[in-house]
Motif scaffolding. Structure first.
Motif, PDB file in Angstrom:
ATOM      1  N   GLN A 138       0.881  -1.184   0.020  1.00 49.02           N
ATOM      2  CA  GLN A 138       0.053  -0.059  -0.014  1.00 49.02           C
ATOM      3  C   GLN A 138       0.771   1.168   0.132  1.00 49.02           C
ATOM      4  O   GLN A 138       0.699   2.418  -0.809  1.00 49.02           O
ATOM      5  N   ILE A 139       2.095   1.172   0.717  1.00 45.51           N
ATOM      6  CA  ILE A 139       3.094   2.166   0.629  1.00 45.51           C
ATOM      7  C   ILE A 139       3.380   2.735  -0.610  1.00 45.51           C
ATOM      8  O   ILE A 139       3.165   3.947  -1.163  1.00 45.51           O
TER       9      ILE A 139
ATOM     10  N   LYS B 299       0.228   6.770  -6.732  1.00 44.73           N
ATOM     11  CA  LYS B 299      -0.849   7.742  -6.806  1.00 44.73           C
ATOM     12  C   LYS B 299      -0.572   9.097  -6.628  1.00 44.73           C
ATOM     13  O   LYS B 299      -0.739  10.151  -7.516  1.00 44.73           O
ATOM     14  N   GLU B 300       0.138   9.229  -5.438  1.00 47.66           N
ATOM     15  CA  GLU B 300       0.834  10.722  -5.368  1.00 47.66           C
ATOM     16  C   GLU B 300       1.556  11.320  -6.448  1.00 47.66           C
ATOM     17  O   GLU B 300       1.154  12.224  -6.924  1.00 47.66           O
TER      18      GLU B 300
ATOM     19  N   ASP C  32       0.339   4.036  -2.607  1.00 46.72           N
ATOM     20  CA  ASP C  32      -0.022   5.391  -2.391  1.00 46.72           C
ATOM     21  C   ASP C  32       1.094   6.307  -3.102  1.00 46.72           C
ATOM     22  O   ASP C  32       0.638   7.549  -3.573  1.00 46.72           O
TER      23      ASP C  32
END
Length: 539
Positions: free
Chosen positions: A70-71, A77-78, A74
């Motif tokens: 997930q890190i 996505k950022e 995420d």
């Protein structure tokens, strides 16, 4: 770490064959000589980077942090939201393959995953799986892959087999900058603590003491004092090399290798001679004692952090503008990122040569000038007395270092200088120079001993072009304007093209420069006898 060197004949027999595994299979073999060691925990801790620990790529368990998947997602996505170019590069590639045979690592290894298109596909496939409708619904049918630990290991292996040289981008019909994809890939790996030591430790040193090599201020001063003494012994002229002098007109920033490595050191001697003859009022900085920026090989945040100290020191010392030495990544950062990261540098002035009055309008934004631009202008205005016969023991060619060439278009100034300080100069084949120049194979933090085999493979195309001019014209010197090149090309040429040495452009300027009041010169800056010896002092 020292390794037994592989036989050149063995490495030159590059196998161009279909892969034995499907491209979606993320398995990689971390074989000695083909990868870099992991970053030390202490350097990650100093820089405040995630997941500091002791590990190596050959370990079965990479000790990724809890929630690592997930890190990374995420983080992706950022970056898709922040960098429009990244999202564009993920979507527009049609896999035409125009870039495939332009990568020096593919040409030297034959590994299809070292083609820029397939290397980018390693991350593009994860993008499709989690950020596109087709990838979420159709999975592998849409070219999508799950993000697994094996994919992380594959990313590490191949994104650290890319030197971010951007040669592939020259040939991409869509203008995809694959180096930017590699940079994002490395950023995502950084989020879970997967980075290499030869990037992170120099960055930590630079952040702590001002330069990649971790040289303390007194060591920096000792090196400059030694250079001043040596020049006096050689020429009879004592030049000035001030440090941290407030109110100087110009801040001179050089790569730390210039005052601590060889053949870089001879380039430093050349700078000091030129600035003395031009009467420049300048100063070094003990903190901004590094022009290079290893942040470029780690993350945009680290690029910004390391670049900022140059301008902070310029402001503190009250200089008017910055003069930069022969470096590679320093100039890519300055020309492509500085203005939006740390600019505008409106507390500085547009560079104006104190010797010729030339106003360098193209540096109006960054207020930073390349030493080759400065010296070429001096020569154009007849401000330097040059005797090219002092370099008659050299028969030279010029290697366009990737970043000054492709990132800032610095093609003509080095050649203009070389043609005024040399009598024997020959170009390598046209499709291996200027914008199409081949990388040294060791940039972007890959110039380590443990990565020796891959360095030699990646440098094979450049070495082959050098071999062409050596065999045809008797070339015995490769000139360049990058500190990484000066460190990594000597072992590359010794391996592939023995008999060809490496030098900075300003070493050759220093050899040819006739300083006012100098004593009879009998040797070049390396202490080797000149081809001829002048008969009398010019004093």
């Amino acid at each position: 770490m020292s390794l037994d060197k592989p036989n050149p004949a063995h490495l030159a027999a590059v196998e161009q064959a279909l892969p034995r595994r499907a491209w979606r299979d993320p398995f990689v073999e971390f074989r000695k000589g083909t990868f870099n060691h992991a970053a030390h925990a202490r350097s990650l801790e100093y820089l405040g980077l995630p997941n500091p620990r002791q590990w190596q790529p050959t370990d079965a368990d990479w000790k990724l942090p809890a929630g690592w998947q997930q890190i990374i997602l995420d983080g992706m996505k950022e970056r898709l939201d922040r960098y429009r170019s990244f999202r564009l590069f993920m979507d527009i590639c049609v896999r035409c393959g125009a870039c495939a045979d332009k990568c020096h690592f593919y040409l030297g290894s034959g590994d299809p995953k070292n083609t820029p298109v397939l290397r980018a596909e390693l991350i593009r496939s994860v993008y499709r799986r989690y950020f596109t409708v087709a990838g979420r619904l159709l999975g592998p049918l849409a070219g999508a892959r799950d993000l697994t630990e094996d994919v992380v290991k594959e990313w590490f292996y191949y994104f650290y087999q890319c030197t971010e040289c951007r040669r592939c981008s020259v040939f991409c019909p869509y203008g995809i900058d694959t180096a930017e994809i590699t940079m994002i890939g490395r950023e995502l790996l950084n989020l879970v603590g997967c980075n290499i030591n030869w990037v992170i430790e120099p960055a930590a040193n630079c952040d702590r003491v001002g330069n990649h090599l971790g040289i303390q201020p007194h060591g920096f001063k000792d090196s400059l004092d030694f250079a001043v003494d040596e020049l006096e012994e050689l020429t009879g002229i004592r030049v000035d090399a001030p440090i941290n002098r407030k109110g100087a007109e110009v801040l001179l920033v050089v790569p730390s290798a210039d005052y601590f490595g060889s053949p870089h050191y001879f380039t430093l001697l050349g700078y000091l001679m030129v600035l003395h003859e031009a009467g420049v009022d300048y100063t070094f900085s003990a903190y901004a004692s590094e022009g290079g920026n290893f942040g470029l090989f780690s993350s945009h945040e680290m690029v910004k952090r390391l670049n900022a100290k140059l301008y902070a020191e310029a402001k503190r010392l009250g200089v008017k503008w910055i003069l930069g030495g022969e470096c590679g990544h320093m100039w890519r950062v300055v020309h492509q990122y500085m203005d939006t990261m740390n600019g505008p540098a409106d507390f500085l002035e547009v560079p104006v040569s104190p010797a010729t009055g030339t106003r360098f309008e193209h540096a109006a934004s960054t207020r930073m000038l390349h030493i080759c631009e400065f010296t070429a202008d001096l020569i154009e205005h007849g401000k330097l007395s040059l005797d090219p016969s002092r370099n008659d023991h050299w028969n030279a060619t010029f290697h366009d270092s990737c970043n000054p060439a492709r990132a800032m278009g610095l093609y003509e100034e080095p050649r203009f200088i070389l043609r005024h300080v040399l009598n024997a100069f020959h170009e390598m084949p046209e499709n291996t120079i200027r914008e199409q120049t081949f990388c040294c194979g060791s940039g972007a933090g890959l110039g380590t001993d443990e990565n020796f085999e891959m360095r030699m493979r990646g440098g094979l195309p450049r070495a082959s072009a050098v071999k062409y001019v050596r065999d045809r014209f008797g070339t015995n010197l490769l000139a360049c304007i990058c500190a990484v090149d000066k460190a990594t090309l000597p072992p590359l040429l010794e391996y592939w093209v023995p008999g060809v040495e490496v030098a900075g452009v300003h070493e050759l300027v220093g050899n040819a420069l006739v300083m006012k009041g100098e004593r009879t010169r009998t040797t070049d800056l390396r202490g080797d006898p000149l081809a001829h010896v002048e008969g009398a002092d010019r004093a």
